[in-house]
Design a protein around this motif. Structure first.
Motif, PDB file in Angstrom:
ATOM      1  N   SER A 116       0.815  -1.209   0.000  1.00 14.39           N
ATOM      2  CA  SER A 116       0.000   0.000   0.000  1.00 14.39           C
ATOM      3  C   SER A 116       0.851   1.264   0.000  1.00 14.39           C
ATOM      4  O   SER A 116       0.356   2.336  -0.328  1.00 14.39           O
ATOM      5  CB  SER A 116      -0.924   0.012   1.216  1.00 14.39           C
ATOM      6  N   ALA A 117       2.114   1.124   0.395  1.00 15.71           N
ATOM      7  CA  ALA A 117       2.997   2.299   0.417  1.00 15.71           C
ATOM      8  C   ALA A 117       4.447   1.846   0.380  1.00 15.71           C
ATOM      9  O   ALA A 117       4.811   0.844   1.004  1.00 15.71           O
ATOM     10  CB  ALA A 117       2.747   3.157   1.655  1.00 15.71           C
ATOM     11  N   VAL A 118       5.252   2.578  -0.378  1.00 19.55           N
ATOM     12  CA  VAL A 118       6.699   2.369  -0.416  1.00 19.55           C
ATOM     13  C   VAL A 118       7.351   3.686  -0.010  1.00 19.55           C
ATOM     14  O   VAL A 118       7.112   4.719  -0.637  1.00 19.55           O
ATOM     15  CB  VAL A 118       7.183   1.955  -1.819  1.00 19.55           C
ATOM     16  N   ASP A 119       8.125   3.644   1.049  1.00 17.40           N
ATOM     17  CA  ASP A 119       8.813   4.842   1.531  1.00 17.40           C
ATOM     18  C   ASP A 119      10.231   4.873   0.973  1.00 17.40           C
ATOM     19  O   ASP A 119      11.010   3.940   1.200  1.00 17.40           O
ATOM     20  CB  ASP A 119       8.859   4.859   3.062  1.00 17.40           C
ATOM     21  N   VAL A 120      10.554   5.935   0.270  1.00 20.11           N
ATOM     22  CA  VAL A 120      11.883   6.128  -0.306  1.00 20.11           C
ATOM     23  C   VAL A 120      12.485   7.383   0.318  1.00 20.11           C
ATOM     24  O   VAL A 120      11.911   8.471   0.216  1.00 20.11           O
ATOM     25  CB  VAL A 120      11.831   6.270  -1.834  1.00 20.11           C
ATOM     26  N   SER A 121      13.631   7.216   0.956  1.00 18.48           N
ATOM     27  CA  SER A 121      14.317   8.340   1.579  1.00 18.48           C
ATOM     28  C   SER A 121      15.754   8.380   1.075  1.00 18.48           C
ATOM     29  O   SER A 121      16.469   7.382   1.155  1.00 18.48           O
ATOM     30  CB  SER A 121      14.296   8.209   3.108  1.00 18.48           C
ATOM     31  N   VAL A 122      16.154   9.525   0.543  1.00 17.26           N
ATOM     32  CA  VAL A 122      17.527   9.749   0.089  1.00 17.26           C
ATOM     33  C   VAL A 122      17.986  11.065   0.708  1.00 17.26           C
ATOM     34  O   VAL A 122      17.440  12.120   0.400  1.00 17.26           O
ATOM     35  CB  VAL A 122      17.624   9.814  -1.447  1.00 17.26           C
ATOM     36  N   ALA A 123      18.974  10.987   1.573  1.00 15.26           N
ATOM     37  CA  ALA A 123      19.402  12.183   2.293  1.00 15.26           C
ATOM     38  C   ALA A 123      20.886  12.085   2.619  1.00 15.26           C
ATOM     39  O   ALA A 123      21.461  10.988   2.664  1.00 15.26           O
ATOM     40  CB  ALA A 123      18.593  12.359   3.578  1.00 15.26           C
ATOM     41  N   VAL A 124      21.487  13.231   2.815  1.00  8.75           N
ATOM     42  CA  VAL A 124      22.884  13.294   3.242  1.00  8.75           C
ATOM     43  C   VAL A 124      22.916  13.369   4.762  1.00  8.75           C
ATOM     44  O   VAL A 124      22.333  14.273   5.366  1.00  8.75           O
ATOM     45  CB  VAL A 124      23.602  14.507   2.626  1.00  8.75           C
ATOM     46  N   VAL A 125      23.595  12.387   5.379  1.00  7.30           N
ATOM     47  CA  VAL A 125      23.707  12.316   6.839  1.00  7.30           C
ATOM     48  C   VAL A 125      25.172  12.082   7.181  1.00  7.30           C
ATOM     49  O   VAL A 125      25.746  11.062   6.802  1.00  7.30           O
ATOM     50  CB  VAL A 125      22.842  11.176   7.414  1.00  7.30           C
ATOM     51  N   ALA A 126      25.769  13.035   7.866  1.00  7.65           N
ATOM     52  CA  ALA A 126      27.158  12.887   8.345  1.00  7.65           C
ATOM     53  C   ALA A 126      28.109  12.515   7.207  1.00  7.65           C
ATOM     54  O   ALA A 126      28.768  11.480   7.229  1.00  7.65           O
ATOM     55  CB  ALA A 126      27.236  11.859   9.455  1.00  7.65           C
ATOM     56  N   ASP A 127      28.150  13.329   6.165  1.00 13.14           N
ATOM     57  CA  ASP A 127      29.069  13.141   5.036  1.00 13.14           C
ATOM     58  C   ASP A 127      28.850  11.832   4.291  1.00 13.14           C
ATOM     59  O   ASP A 127      29.782  11.245   3.751  1.00 13.14           O
ATOM     60  CB  ASP A 127      30.526  13.213   5.508  1.00 13.14           C
ATOM     61  N   ALA A 128      27.628  11.365   4.252  1.00 11.76           N
ATOM     62  CA  ALA A 128      27.290  10.155   3.506  1.00 11.76           C
ATOM     63  C   ALA A 128      25.867  10.282   2.979  1.00 11.76           C
ATOM     64  O   ALA A 128      25.022  10.948   3.582  1.00 11.76           O
ATOM     65  CB  ALA A 128      27.430   8.913   4.381  1.00 11.76           C
ATOM     66  N   VAL A 129      25.626   9.662   1.829  1.00  7.14           N
ATOM     67  CA  VAL A 129      24.275   9.613   1.276  1.00  7.14           C
ATOM     68  C   VAL A 129      23.594   8.360   1.813  1.00  7.14           C
ATOM     69  O   VAL A 129      24.067   7.244   1.586  1.00  7.14           O
ATOM     70  CB  VAL A 129      24.297   9.595  -0.259  1.00  7.14           C
ATOM     71  N   LEU A 130      22.505   8.550   2.538  1.00 12.30           N
ATOM     72  CA  LEU A 130      21.758   7.446   3.131  1.00 12.30           C
ATOM     73  C   LEU A 130      20.531   7.169   2.279  1.00 12.30           C
ATOM     74  O   LEU A 130      19.689   8.048   2.075  1.00 12.30           O
ATOM     75  CB  LEU A 130      21.347   7.786   4.561  1.00 12.30           C
ATOM     76  N   VAL A 131      20.431   5.941   1.759  1.00 15.91           N
ATOM     77  CA  VAL A 131      19.307   5.516   0.925  1.00 15.91           C
ATOM     78  C   VAL A 131      18.530   4.452   1.690  1.00 15.91           C
ATOM     79  O   VAL A 131      19.088   3.414   2.051  1.00 15.91           O
ATOM     80  CB  VAL A 131      19.789   4.955  -0.428  1.00 15.91           C
ATOM     81  N   VAL A 132      17.255   4.721   1.935  1.00 13.65           N
ATOM     82  CA  VAL A 132      16.397   3.766   2.640  1.00 13.65           C
ATOM     83  C   VAL A 132      15.121   3.599   1.826  1.00 13.65           C
ATOM     84  O   VAL A 132      14.414   4.575   1.563  1.00 13.65           O
ATOM     85  CB  VAL A 132      16.054   4.233   4.064  1.00 13.65           C
ATOM     86  N   VAL A 133      14.832   2.360   1.421  1.00 13.94           N
ATOM     87  CA  VAL A 133      13.614   2.036   0.682  1.00 13.94           C
ATOM     88  C   VAL A 133      12.906   0.916   1.434  1.00 13.94           C
ATOM     89  O   VAL A 133      13.470  -0.165   1.607  1.00 13.94           O
ATOM     90  CB  VAL A 133      13.914   1.603  -0.764  1.00 13.94           C
ATOM     91  N   SER A 134      11.688   1.184   1.895  1.00 16.16           N
ATOM     92  CA  SER A 134      10.950   0.184   2.670  1.00 16.16           C
ATOM     93  C   SER A 134       9.509   0.128   2.186  1.00 16.16           C
ATOM     94  O   SER A 134       8.943   1.134   1.740  1.00 16.16           O
ATOM     95  CB  SER A 134      10.998   0.516   4.165  1.00 16.16           C
TER      96      SER A 134
END
Length: 393
Positions: free
Chosen positions: A320-338
């Motif tokens: 029903s939902a896919v959460d996609v987060s792409v952000a810069v955190v502490a000098d790194a690109v954090l990619v989270v797909v759930s």
């Protein structure tokens, strides 16, 4: 370890039996009228044992320091520790130190494992020498003078061997798992090379051969040149189209299923939005990116997002939902797909070689990042990748 990243939720799920056992030991010692001066140090060492998988060597050094400070404190108040057959460390402290030794041996390098184990063992010996003896103070009342030195040495040796054996066993298991992953990556790479070689042979070589044959015919019969030149031009255009498709595959412009993904531009946020829009899924997108993400890193981020969305479409039911987060955190690109989908009851159409996750893991590790993927406690699947910016600048 399956991954160098161990989040708090994963840590809690993995370490709760140890935390429960250590808490039971501490409570039992206190109910037995144990020294309250010993309690703070015991709690610190127990907490370090639970958190040790995140930073094993640091946990070993911190635990040794806590044991030494506790030893000096109870020496000053002349209150011997309780709850152990062996003088020195209490039962809860002994269990916590054993757990830390096992984790250090499992996860740390050989040198750090040796140093960490030696420091903890040495600390135990010092604690036995510094701390007041329980049996010297209360042995007469209990009509038992306590274990002999030989008995204490034997018990300590058995506990040490048990800790080392546990750590070495899991270290071997982790090594086998890593070897299996590498073999799967090699197999995936080989399969991709075979597919590219087949494409080159069956498509590109076909057009090039046609060009050569018609060019030779034009040389042999100059009058036929006007007739074969259009054929040569058409074959050349088709060969160029096939080559562009192959180059696009090599540059990660197409996924394994043949659905095109936009090439990385100078605006990674806009590129991610295009990938999400093309997926046709109910995606909730969160972006927090600078404007100067390196191109090589941007391509990898796009590929991770696309492959994760493809997996959600192919391998999950009832999403029903896919959460996609792409952000810069502490000098790194954090990619989270759930996603919140369920495991499919039947295999996906066309089957699954399992190379999607292997390819994503390899891509992240080549850039010096960390990668995890698995089912969430709340249901669904999550892919998490952390790619350092410094490695790609």
């Amino acid at each position: 370890m399956e991954s160098s990243h161990l989040g708090w939720r994963v840590l809690a799920r993995r370490q709760w039996p140890l935390a429960g056992a250590l808490l039971l030991f501490v409570v039992t010692e206190k109910l037995g009228d144990g020294s309250w001066w010993q309690l703070p140090g015991t709690l610190v060492v127990s907490a370090l044992a639970v958190l040790a998988p995140r930073r094993p060597f640091d946990a070993a050094l911190a635990a040794a320091t806590a044991v030494l400070v506790t030893s000096v404190l109870i020496r000053l108040v002349d209150e011997p520790p309780t709850g152990s057959f062996v003088d020195g460390l209490a039962l809860s402290e002994t269990a916590a130190v054993m757990a830390i030794i096992a984790v250090v041996v499992r996860q740390a390098t050989a040198v750090k494992a040796l140093v960490g184990t030696a420091v903890l063992v040495g600390t135990g010996v010092v604690a036995q020498w510094v701390r007041p003896s329980f049996w010297d103070k209360y042995g007469a009342e209990l009509d038992f003078r306590g274990p002999t030195l030989v008995q204490q040495v034997v018990v300590a040796a058995v506990l040490l061997v048990l800790s080392l054996g546990t750590g070495l066993y899991f270290r071997a298991r982790d090594r086998e798992r890593a070897t299996l992953v590498r073999s799967e990556v090699t197999a995936a790479q080989h399969a991709e090379r075979i597919a590219l070689a087949r494409e080159l042979h069956d498509v590109v070589a076909h057009y090039v051969t046609a060009i050569v044959v018609h060019a030779q015919a034009a040389q042999a019969v100059p009058a036929a040149a006007q007739e074969v030149l259009p054929i040569i031009a058409q074959s050349g255009n088709e060969a160029l189209t096939a080559m562009r498709r192959l180059v696009g595959t090599l540059r990660e412009a197409e996924d394994g299923a043949g659905t095109g993904a936009p090439a990385a531009t100078s605006d990674l946020a806009d590129d991610v939005r295009k990938v999400v829009a093309q997926s046709g899924q109910p995606v909730r997108l969160s972006l927090d990116l600078p404007s100067d993400v390196p191109p090589s890193l941007a391509r990898s981020v796009l590929r991770l997002v696309q492959e994760s969305l493809t997996n959600a479409r192919k391998h999950a039911e009832g999403v029903s939902a896919v959460d996609v987060s792409v952000a810069v955190v502490a000098d790194a690109v954090l990619v989270v797909v759930s996603d919140d989908g369920r495991a499919p009851k039947a295999a996906p159409v066309g089957g699954s070689g399992g190379f999607g996750l292997v390819g994503m893991r390899e891509r992240v590790e080549l850039l010096g990042g960390t990668f995890t993927a698995g089912r969430r406690d709340t249901g669904g699947w999550q892919v998490r990748a952390e790619l350092p910016l410094a490695e790609t600048r």
